[in-house]
Structure formats: structure tokens, C-alpha cells
Design an enzyme around this catalytic site. Structure first.
Site, PDB file in Angstrom:
ATOM      1  N   HIS A  35       0.848  -1.201   0.000  1.00  0.00           N
ATOM      2  CA  HIS A  35       0.000   0.000   0.000  1.00  0.00           C
ATOM      3  C   HIS A  35       0.888   1.258   0.000  1.00  0.00           C
ATOM      4  CE1 HIS A  35      -3.269   2.684   1.022  1.00  0.00           C
ATOM      5  NE2 HIS A  35      -4.125   1.700   0.954  1.00  0.00           N
ATOM      6  N   GLU A  46      -0.528   1.242  -5.736  1.00  0.00           N
ATOM      7  CA  GLU A  46      -0.371   0.047  -4.910  1.00  0.00           C
ATOM      8  C   GLU A  46      -0.324  -1.215  -5.780  1.00  0.00           C
ATOM      9  OE1 GLU A  46      -3.810   0.304  -2.376  1.00  0.00           O
ATOM     10  OE2 GLU A  46      -3.628   2.477  -2.284  1.00  0.00           O
TER      11      GLU A  46
HETATM   12  O1  TA6 Z   1      -5.988   2.381  -1.086  1.00  0.00           O
HETATM   13  C1  TA6 Z   1      -7.126   1.643  -1.272  1.00  0.00           C
HETATM   14  C2  TA6 Z   1      -7.963   1.605  -0.007  1.00  0.00           C
HETATM   15  O2  TA6 Z   1      -8.622   0.389   0.079  1.00  0.00           O
HETATM   16  C3  TA6 Z   1      -8.942   2.782   0.005  1.00  0.00           C
HETATM   17  O3  TA6 Z   1     -10.253   2.331  -0.302  1.00  0.00           O
HETATM   18  C4  TA6 Z   1      -8.822   3.323   1.424  1.00  0.00           C
HETATM   19  O4  TA6 Z   1      -9.672   2.622   2.304  1.00  0.00           O
HETATM   20  C5  TA6 Z   1      -7.354   3.055   1.697  1.00  0.00           C
HETATM   21  O5  TA6 Z   1      -7.144   1.741   1.196  1.00  0.00           O
HETATM   22  C6  TA6 Z   1      -6.930   3.264   3.119  1.00  0.00           C
HETATM   23  O6  TA6 Z   1      -7.393   2.227   3.932  1.00  0.00           O
HETATM   24  P1  TA6 Z   1      -6.966   2.266   5.494  1.00  0.00           P
HETATM   25  O7  TA6 Z   1      -7.551   1.009   6.093  1.00  0.00           O
HETATM   26  O8  TA6 Z   1      -5.459   2.282   5.548  1.00  0.00           O
HETATM   27  O9  TA6 Z   1      -7.542   3.536   6.046  1.00  0.00           O
END
Ligand code: TA6
Length: 297
Positions: free
Chosen positions: A167, A272
């Protein structure tokens, strides 16, 4: 190569100035300096004490991407799984020479290894607690790039399935001058529209509002993140056929207590690399390997 470590983090740097910093919590890369710049965005309000997944750097997503589905072995796990909120162990480093540098002190690169296994997890609130696994996560700092790769082993006697994704929060000077090349012709699932399939566009992707897109793109295709049309990052992938592009934009950024400064969305874009749109089945005794390389151009 110099390495420093305490019970919370490991930092490695090359004599030429590149450096990487990894929290043992989540094995989260929280800083990567290369070509004189910090290349990862880290929220000024990120929790770095192990109380919450780190808002920034490169959190690891495993065994599930997003909110876990119902009636599944991952049901009950937190969003994005447990890897990024578990305490990993530092397994050591190996540095290597490169033919380019005559010095034999291994100054061209350094690889840091981290490990997580099911025996290290506390109270898994899901069926996952019956599975056995071992993960070795390697972070390799080279002069012009950073490699992150996973070896995920099913050390049990029953098959299980997983998602995994890096991520990555890339640092940018100004999101309004960013364009992303390589994904444009692909269709994507738009999470800001309930996951609706949207056809690709012809030109590079630009970001002028909340973006949350899941693409499938053959790993052989690289992705370039440019600023003012000058390429800054090139992302190569191995075994990771999906790419998520995310920017929370203003109101979502404001709604996250650990996102700072409030206008920090202007200085980051998540690109990502993962394998998340379908479940990967890992048979008992097998190992899955995959990774990404981010080059600073
Ligand atoms: O980056 C994709 C994602 O799934 C977004 O939908 C958003 O939820 C992000 O991850 C951040 O997720 P988090 O659980 O780190 O707040």
C-alpha cells in the site's frame, strides 16, 4: 553500508546517502531517501507506536485487501488484514557489491529481511487462526531504487487463499501536476462509484479529486508517475497483476484523524501493486513469491 536497529525499527543507509527506515510494527517502510529526496509520504499524524496501522510509507496488506467478505476465512479480520498491524521480527541483512563499485564493502545495496509467522500472532478473530504460514519480507535498498518482495509459505496441511498488496504512499510535490502512465487504456473498478467498471481513457491519469481505482494490468507493464510531465517514479512488478490508485482528496483526508497535514493529500498518491482482485490459493507446503521495484528516475 550502515545499519542501526532498536526494538522498534531498523535503518539502513548506503555511503552514497540513500537510506531506508522500517518499523518492526507491520514491517512498515516509513522512509526511503534516494537522489536527495524523501520518496514516501508519511502523515504528520501517523501512529508510529504500534497503536494503529501506519498512515503512509508502505503498509503491507495480507491476507485480505479491503473490508473482509462475509462467510470467508478472513471474515472478522480488520480491513487490509493483520500483516500491517503485527510485530514482525528482523531477520538480518545482506549487502552486496556491484561490479560498478570497486570497493569490496558491499556499498551498492543492502537487503533487510523481516519475518512473520502464525505463531507470532495474538488473538486472530477469524478462521485464519487455524492456518499455518510463514512470511519473509525483503526490503532492498539500491542506489536508484527500492525493492520490496514477499515469500509467503503455507506451512500447514490445508490450502488457504489470500490477497496481498504493497500500500505504497508515494511522495509528490503537487498532486495537480502528477500524471500516471501505463494504466490509461485499462478499465478499472471505481470504488468511489461502488466498484462500477469504468472504461479506460486514452491519456495519462491525472488526479483532481478523490480517486480510488482497482486496475488489472499485466505485471510486464511498468507504471510511470510523472510530475509536470517529468517522470519521477517507475514501478515494476513481479506476480502482482493488480494496481490500486488512491488519493483521498480534501474531505476524506479531513475525515481521517491520522491524516496530516489536512492538505497533505496534495503531496501523495498511492500506487499500490498487489494481487487482490482474485483470491490466490496456496496449497499446503507451497510458497508464493512476488514483489515490486520502485525506481527514482
Ligand atoms: O488504497 C485503497 C484503499 O482500500 C482505500 O479504499 C482506502 O480505504 C485506503 O485503502 C486506506 O485504507 P486504510 O484502512 O489504511 O484507512
Amino acid at each position: 553500508v550502515s545499519i542501526s536497529q532498536d526494538n522498534a525499527r531498523v535503518t539502513a543507509s548506503l555511503p552514497t546517502g540513500e537510506s531506508v527506515e522500517v518499523l518492526l510494527y507491520g514491517a512498515t517502510v516509513i522512509s526511503w531517501k534516494c537522489k536527495g529526496k524523501e520518496n514516501l509520504f508519511l502523515s504528520s499524524k501517523a501512529h508510529l507506536d504500534g497503536s494503529k496501522a501506519v498512515r503512509g510509507g508502505i503498509p503491507l496488506v495480507f491476507p485480505v485487501f479491503g473490508p473482509p467478505p462475509a462467510n470467508h476465512a478472513t471474515t472478522g479480520l480488520p480491513q487490509h488484514g493483520f500483516a500491517r498491524i503485527s510485530k514482525w521480527e528482523y531477520l538480518g541483512k545482506s549487502s552486496s557489491e556491484s561490479s560498478a563499485t570497486p570497493s569490496n564493502t558491499g556499498d551498492a545495496s543492502v537487503k533487510l529481511d523481516f519475518g512473520l509467522s502464525n505463531t507470532m500472532l495474538e488473538n486472530i478473530p477469524s478462521e485464519w487462526k487455524k492456518y499455518q504460514f510463514g512470511i519473509t519480507y525483503s526490503v532492498t535498498l539500491n542506489k536508484e531504487d527500492l525493492e520490496t518482495s514477499l515469500a509467503i509459505r503455507n506451512t500447514g496441511t490445508t490450502d488457504w487463499e489470500f490477497h496481498t498488496l504493497f500500500h505504497t504512499y508515494l511522495a509528490v510535490d503537487n498532486i495537480s501536476q502528477v500524471s500516471i502512465k501505463g494504466l490509461e487504456s485499462s478499465s478499472y473498478k471505481d470504488k468511489t462509484q461502488g466498484g462500477k467498471e469504468v472504461q479506460g481513457t486514452s491519456g495519462p491519469i491525472t488526479i483532481a479529486g478523490e480517486v480510488d481505482r482497482n486496475y488489472s494490468l499485466d505485471p510486464s507493464k511498468t507504471i510511470v508517475v510523472a510530475e509536470k510531465n517529468k517522470p519521477r517514479y517507475e514501478i515494476s512488478r513481479d506476480m502482482l497483476g493488480d494496481v490500486v490508485v488512491w488519493n483521498p482528496w480534501e474531505s476524506k483526508a479531513k475525515s481521517m484523524a491520522d491524516f496530516g497535514p489536512e492538505d497533505g493529500y496534495k503531496n501523495m498518491v498511492c500506487v499500490e501493486a498487489g494481487s487482490v482482485l482474485a483470491w490466490n490459493t496456496l496449497e499446503a507446503g507451497d510458497t508464493w513469491e512476488g514483489g515490486q521495484r520502485i525506481q527514482v528516475l
